[in-house]
Design an enzyme around this catalytic site. Structure first.
Site, PDB file in Angstrom:
ATOM      1  N   GLU A 120      87.981  61.461  39.482  1.00  0.00           N
ATOM      2  CA  GLU A 120      88.850  60.292  39.660  1.00  0.00           C
ATOM      3  C   GLU A 120      88.254  59.386  40.725  1.00  0.00           C
ATOM      4  O   GLU A 120      87.697  59.867  41.702  1.00  0.00           O
ATOM      5  CB  GLU A 120      90.237  60.734  40.172  1.00  0.00           C
ATOM      6  CG  GLU A 120      90.994  61.570  39.195  1.00  0.00           C
ATOM      7  CD  GLU A 120      92.274  62.137  39.821  1.00  0.00           C
ATOM      8  OE1 GLU A 120      92.619  61.748  40.965  1.00  0.00           O
ATOM      9  OE2 GLU A 120      92.904  62.967  39.159  1.00  0.00           O
TER      10      GLU A 120
ATOM     11  N   LYS B 273      88.167  57.525  44.043  1.00  0.00           N
ATOM     12  CA  LYS B 273      88.936  57.730  45.266  1.00  0.00           C
ATOM     13  C   LYS B 273      89.219  56.364  45.872  1.00  0.00           C
ATOM     14  O   LYS B 273      88.336  55.704  46.407  1.00  0.00           O
ATOM     15  CB  LYS B 273      88.178  58.609  46.251  1.00  0.00           C
ATOM     16  CG  LYS B 273      89.007  58.882  47.491  1.00  0.00           C
ATOM     17  CD  LYS B 273      88.370  59.940  48.378  1.00  0.00           C
ATOM     18  CE  LYS B 273      89.273  60.317  49.537  1.00  0.00           C
ATOM     19  NZ  LYS B 273      89.641  59.205  50.402  1.00  0.00           N
TER      20      LYS B 273
ATOM     21  N   ASP C  59      90.586  53.535  48.310  1.00  0.00           N
ATOM     22  CA  ASP C  59      90.733  53.460  49.757  1.00  0.00           C
ATOM     23  C   ASP C  59      91.995  52.680  50.083  1.00  0.00           C
ATOM     24  O   ASP C  59      91.970  51.478  50.304  1.00  0.00           O
ATOM     25  CB  ASP C  59      89.495  52.804  50.369  1.00  0.00           C
ATOM     26  CG  ASP C  59      89.383  53.131  51.842  1.00  0.00           C
ATOM     27  OD1 ASP C  59      90.151  53.993  52.307  1.00  0.00           O
ATOM     28  OD2 ASP C  59      88.542  52.530  52.517  1.00  0.00           O
TER      29      ASP C  59
ATOM     30  N   TYR D  14      97.770  59.594  40.931  1.00  0.00           N
ATOM     31  CA  TYR D  14      96.738  60.601  40.712  1.00  0.00           C
ATOM     32  C   TYR D  14      97.234  62.043  40.768  1.00  0.00           C
ATOM     33  O   TYR D  14      96.433  62.965  40.768  1.00  0.00           O
ATOM     34  CB  TYR D  14      95.582  60.420  41.687  1.00  0.00           C
ATOM     35  CG  TYR D  14      95.991  60.362  43.149  1.00  0.00           C
ATOM     36  CD1 TYR D  14      96.571  61.454  43.773  1.00  0.00           C
ATOM     37  CD2 TYR D  14      95.783  59.211  43.890  1.00  0.00           C
ATOM     38  CE1 TYR D  14      96.945  61.405  45.098  1.00  0.00           C
ATOM     39  CE2 TYR D  14      96.139  59.139  45.228  1.00  0.00           C
ATOM     40  CZ  TYR D  14      96.726  60.247  45.829  1.00  0.00           C
ATOM     41  OH  TYR D  14      97.095  60.197  47.140  1.00  0.00           O
TER      42      TYR D  14
ATOM     43  N   LYS E 298      82.228  61.667  48.626  1.00  0.00           N
ATOM     44  CA  LYS E 298      82.199  60.284  49.130  1.00  0.00           C
ATOM     45  C   LYS E 298      80.935  59.509  48.747  1.00  0.00           C
ATOM     46  O   LYS E 298      79.894  60.102  48.502  1.00  0.00           O
ATOM     47  CB  LYS E 298      82.300  60.310  50.661  1.00  0.00           C
ATOM     48  CG  LYS E 298      83.520  61.023  51.189  1.00  0.00           C
ATOM     49  CD  LYS E 298      84.746  60.177  51.131  1.00  0.00           C
ATOM     50  CE  LYS E 298      84.786  59.220  52.260  1.00  0.00           C
ATOM     51  NZ  LYS E 298      85.853  59.356  53.193  1.00  0.00           N
TER      52      LYS E 298
ATOM     53  N   CYS F 189      70.816  20.466  65.521  1.00  0.00           N
ATOM     54  CA  CYS F 189      70.505  21.387  64.419  1.00  0.00           C
ATOM     55  C   CYS F 189      69.169  22.095  64.678  1.00  0.00           C
ATOM     56  O   CYS F 189      68.161  21.438  64.930  1.00  0.00           O
ATOM     57  CB  CYS F 189      70.440  20.612  63.107  1.00  0.00           C
ATOM     58  SG  CYS F 189      69.814  21.606  61.744  1.00  0.00           S
TER      59      CYS F 189
ATOM     60  N   CYS G 231      75.625  20.352  60.806  1.00  0.00           N
ATOM     61  CA  CYS G 231      74.453  19.521  61.048  1.00  0.00           C
ATOM     62  C   CYS G 231      74.717  18.201  60.325  1.00  0.00           C
ATOM     63  O   CYS G 231      75.140  18.192  59.166  1.00  0.00           O
ATOM     64  CB  CYS G 231      73.212  20.194  60.467  1.00  0.00           C
ATOM     65  SG  CYS G 231      71.882  19.033  60.115  1.00  0.00           S
TER      66      CYS G 231
ATOM     67  N   CYS H 135      67.830  17.178  56.299  1.00  0.00           N
ATOM     68  CA  CYS H 135      67.640  18.472  56.953  1.00  0.00           C
ATOM     69  C   CYS H 135      67.009  19.430  55.941  1.00  0.00           C
ATOM     70  O   CYS H 135      67.600  19.700  54.889  1.00  0.00           O
ATOM     71  CB  CYS H 135      68.995  19.013  57.429  1.00  0.00           C
ATOM     72  SG  CYS H 135      68.894  20.702  58.053  1.00  0.00           S
TER      73      CYS H 135
HETATM   74  S1  IVH Z   1      94.362  63.891  45.622  1.00  0.00           S
HETATM   75  C1  IVH Z   1      95.502  67.779  47.435  1.00  0.00           C
HETATM   76  N1  IVH Z   1      93.270  61.864  44.356  1.00  0.00           N
HETATM   77  O1  IVH Z   1      92.533  60.454  49.648  1.00  0.00           O
HETATM   78  C2  IVH Z   1      95.114  66.500  46.800  1.00  0.00           C
HETATM   79  N2  IVH Z   1      93.679  61.621  46.687  1.00  0.00           N
HETATM   80  O2  IVH Z   1      91.909  62.874  51.702  1.00  0.00           O
HETATM   81  C3  IVH Z   1      95.414  65.347  47.636  1.00  0.00           C
HETATM   82  N3  IVH Z   1      93.076  59.439  47.596  1.00  0.00           N
HETATM   83  O3  IVH Z   1      95.551  61.438  51.097  1.00  0.00           O
HETATM   84  C4  IVH Z   1      95.020  64.029  47.232  1.00  0.00           C
HETATM   85  N4  IVH Z   1      92.355  58.575  45.714  1.00  0.00           N
HETATM   86  O4  IVH Z   1      95.277  59.027  50.259  1.00  0.00           O
HETATM   87  C5  IVH Z   1      93.700  62.329  45.537  1.00  0.00           C
HETATM   88  N5  IVH Z   1      92.350  60.152  43.109  1.00  0.00           N
HETATM   89  C6  IVH Z   1      92.783  60.612  44.265  1.00  0.00           C
HETATM   90  C7  IVH Z   1      92.752  59.830  45.444  1.00  0.00           C
HETATM   91  C8  IVH Z   1      93.210  60.380  46.644  1.00  0.00           C
HETATM   92  C9  IVH Z   1      92.563  58.359  46.994  1.00  0.00           C
HETATM   93  C10 IVH Z   1      93.373  59.532  49.038  1.00  0.00           C
HETATM   94  C11 IVH Z   1      94.771  59.971  49.366  1.00  0.00           C
HETATM   95  C12 IVH Z   1      94.631  61.276  50.060  1.00  0.00           C
HETATM   96  C13 IVH Z   1      93.242  61.208  50.577  1.00  0.00           C
HETATM   97  C14 IVH Z   1      92.678  62.620  50.605  1.00  0.00           C
END
Ligand code: IVH
Length: 667
Positions: free
Chosen positions: A116, A118, A120, A227, A315, A409, A425, A431
């Site tokens: 999935e 992740k 932010d 998620y 990451k 400038c 400028c 220029c």
């Molecule tokens: S699963 C036990 N899935 O990342 C499973 N987290 O460090 C817990 N996050 O607190 C989270 N995308 O804020 C999961 N697809 C995703 C995510 C996700 C972002 C964030 C979430 C969580 C942190 C985990």
């Protein structure tokens, strides 16, 4: 109207509005125009005003309207919301080994993972009882979160009511985030109002969700991807993927890039692929999450104190790093704006090495107090140029002098003027820096697309006195002139001349964009091309006429009028025309290359956002549909194309991929 009848109509309206919300915000494929949606909402508001006792908390009218709070209450999570262990490739491999060991698989068997994106943003839990949203909380410390129900209700992609397929109790978990476009817009507005800027979209999302006044939250276009789940009653998924399916079926938004992966190699490949496309998405990703798919395995694996053993956060390369400012230089842009730029000790940020970072303008340098010699935090976000975020004051060397903006400038010595926060400028095209930038912009891929006319050549031509404005490209870049310059051989001369020749028939929107009018980016250029249809019509328009167009603000209107009032610009336009550049009328409505053709987009595209692709189709005379039907001529299937793709296949429609689409539109 009788109360009984009103109730019936209210309930019909709510169902209808919920469905349109779902189509618009969750599936991104609306069925009705905005005006129709507004009409339904107004009618519902009318009836609820007449019968206030019929208002329920899950009514679509109840998204905004709650009063500001003094403080947030707290909510204890039924199941703790733990977080994930961060991992790099090596850790991901170790993770796979230990998962196999714990569930009793041998080395050459592979584990099924769900990959999935992740996000932010910030984690939240939404509790739906009998399909109705009753509570929403932040993660907090994992055990107890803040009650932000009223604020979460303002997020349009969070349904107040689930579909009839929803289980009796559903504790849905997801990540709330602010799309990048919205983040940039929010910061622009804050800059104009002199308010402190948000450092990144995550802070902006957190700041927006934790507002005591839900109206403020409502004004920020937050979004969510779900998620996972806490407690579920009334359904019993066996795998994580089934949980996600259940969420989707219940009407919740799940990221379309979720993928079932067989084995760790596939997972690593998934990570790399998502990292390669992270800059093309309209939201920030900081990695991918790998989760063991089988819930039985998940149970067996269990958790450590703070992290589960069945999932990791794999990451991407970080987008923020620390480095040292060697010196501060001042660059001159196309419009003459002077931009302080920090020249850095090279540092690897988000997958690339950077040596320069923008400091925007003098106010920003002063606000952050950046000085040569300072150790700073630099950031790359989305597709924007790297910037200096902040200074580590403790590491400042003694005697570091504050930065001063030059009074003339640095490129041409002309006087420097200050307008608002920006220093300019005053040399105009005299220029060399402004000249170079305006030619570079004019020739760039998304403008006139003159392949092979790169920075080095532009500099060489300016130095040789061949280019004094953009039109000189068509009159002075000739075989004779090129032969007299160093390093130009027959082959490269003919290549460059051929691409100059090819650029002579630009689409109107590209020509408008190429002119480099202040405030007219690609989107605005498209809008103007569509609206006016020809350069001549655009030139005739006055400020009032421009202002009447939605999306054009006073500054842009002024700058367009100023541009065409300037004699030198008109002379350049005439020179362009005289050297064979065709100022074609907008193909737009009737005779574009796509005229009469209906397109439908499904899945993610890598070179355009969905809106850009739709605009492009329309600007070339085609039509962009939002639903699959026999009327559609081409279905453009991007990454992870969804249900529309299947439907299109069933109907036997012509399905093309992004590359084919790009060919059709000449990109
Ligand atoms: S699963 C036990 N899935 O990342 C499973 N987290 O460090 C817990 N996050 O607190 C989270 N995308 O804020 C999961 N697809 C995703 C995510 C996700 C972002 C964030 C979430 C969580 C942190 C985990």
């Amino acid at each position: 109207m009788e109360k009984n009848e009103a109730l019936k109509e209210i309930s019909r309206l709510r169902t209808e509005i919920d469905r349109h919300n779902y189509l618009y915000y969750v599936l991104d494929s609306p069925e009705v125009p905005d005006a129709e949606y507004d009409r339904l909402m107004r009618r519902l508001e009318e009836l609820e005003a007449a019968y206030p006792e019929l208002v329920t908390p899950d009514s679509p009218t109840q998204r905004v309207g709650a009063k500001p709070m003094a403080a947030f209450g707290t909510i204890r999570h039924t199941l703790p919301m733990i977080s994930l262990q961060n991992a790099k490739t090596k850790d991901a491999l170790d993770f796979d080994v230990s998962v196999k060991k714990m569930v009793g698989l041998v080395a050459d068997e592979s584990v099924e993972y769900v990959g999935e994106p992740k996000m932010d943003g910030l984690a939240v839990e939404l509790i739906y009882e009998d399909g109705i949203l009753v509570k929403g909380a932040t993660r907090g410390d994992g055990e107890v979160g803040e009650d932000v129900t009223q604020n979460l209700k303002t997020v349009r992609s969070i349904p107040l009511r689930l579909t009839k397929d929803a289980p009796r109790l559903l504790e849905a978990r997801g990540e709330v985030f602010l799309p990048l476009d919205a983040f940039r817009k929010l910061n622009r507005e804050r800059e104009e109002r002199g308010e402190p800027l948000f450092i990144n979209p995550r802070n902006a999302a957190a700041g927006s969700l934790k507002q005591l006044d839900p109206k403020v939250t409502a004004s920020r276009p937050l979004d969510i991807f779900f998620y996972g789940a806490g407690v579920i009653e009334g359904a019993a998924p066996f795998t994580h993927l089934e949980t996600l399916e259940l969420l989707k079926k219940s009407g919740l938004k799940v990221n379309p890039f979720v993928k079932l992966l067989h084995g760790i190699d596939a997972a690593i490949e998934y990570h790399d692929k998502m990292e390669a496309m992270r800059d093309s998405l309209d939201y920030e990703l900081d990695g991918v999450v790998l989760k063991v798919n089988s819930l039985e395995f998940q149970k067996r694996l269990g958790a450590r104190t703070r992290n589960p053993r069945w999932a990791i956060a794999y990451k991407f390369a970080p987008k923020q790093e620390m480095t040292r400012v060697k010196r501060i230089e001042v660059g001159v842009g196309r419009t003459g704006a002077l931009t302080p730029v920090a020249i850095l000790e090279p540092v690897f940020v988000g997958g690339v090495t950077i040596e320069r970072a923008t400091l925007h303008n003098l106010d920003e340098v002063e606000r952050k107090d950046v000085r040569p010699g300072d150790t700073v935090i630099v950031q790359r976000a989305g597709d924007v140029i790297p910037e200096v975020l902040s200074v580590i004051m403790d590491s400042r060397p003694p005697g570091a002098e504050p930065f001063r903006m030059p009074s003339s400038c640095p490129q041409c010595g002309s006087a420097v003027d200050r307008v608002g926060a920006i220093h300019y400028c005053t040399g105009g095209l005299l220029c060399p820096a402004q000249l170079k930038e305006s030619i570079r912009h004019f020739a760039s891929k998304r403008a006139m697309d003159i392949e092979g006319l790169g920075d080095k050549h532009i500099e060489q031509f300016i130095e040789a006195g061949l280019l004094k404005d953009v039109a000189d490209i068509y009159s002075n870049v000739t075989p004779e002139n090129l032969k007299s310059l160093a390093k130009w051989k027959d082959k490269s001369i003919s290549n460059l001349l051929a691409s100059i020749e090819r650029s002579k028939r630009p689409a109107l929107e590209r020509l408008i964009y190429a002119l480099g009018i202040k405030g007219v980016g690609e989107h605005m250029a498209r809008l103007l091309a569509k609206r006016f249809g020809s350069i001549e019509k655009l030139m005739e328009m006055d400020e009032q006429g421009l202002l009447a167009i939605h999306e054009i603000g006073p500054e842009t209107a002024r700058s367009i009028v100023d541009f065409f009032d300037e004699r030198r610009n008109i002379a350049v336009l005439e020179k362009l025309r005289a050297s064979g550049v065709v100022f074609a009328a907008e193909k737009g409505t009737s005779e574009g290359v796509l005229s009469g053709k209906v397109f439908l987009f499904t899945g993610g595209l890598s070179s355009f956002t969905r809106d850009e692709a739709k605009d492009l189709v329309e600007s070339l005379g085609g039509e962009a549909a939002s639903a699959v039907s026999k009327k559609v001529d081409y279905v453009v299937a991007g990454e992870e194309a969804g249900s529309k793709y299947d439907k299109a296949k069933k109907l036997g429609l012509t399905i093309i991929d992004e590359d084919e689409f790009k060919k059709m539109v000449g990109r």
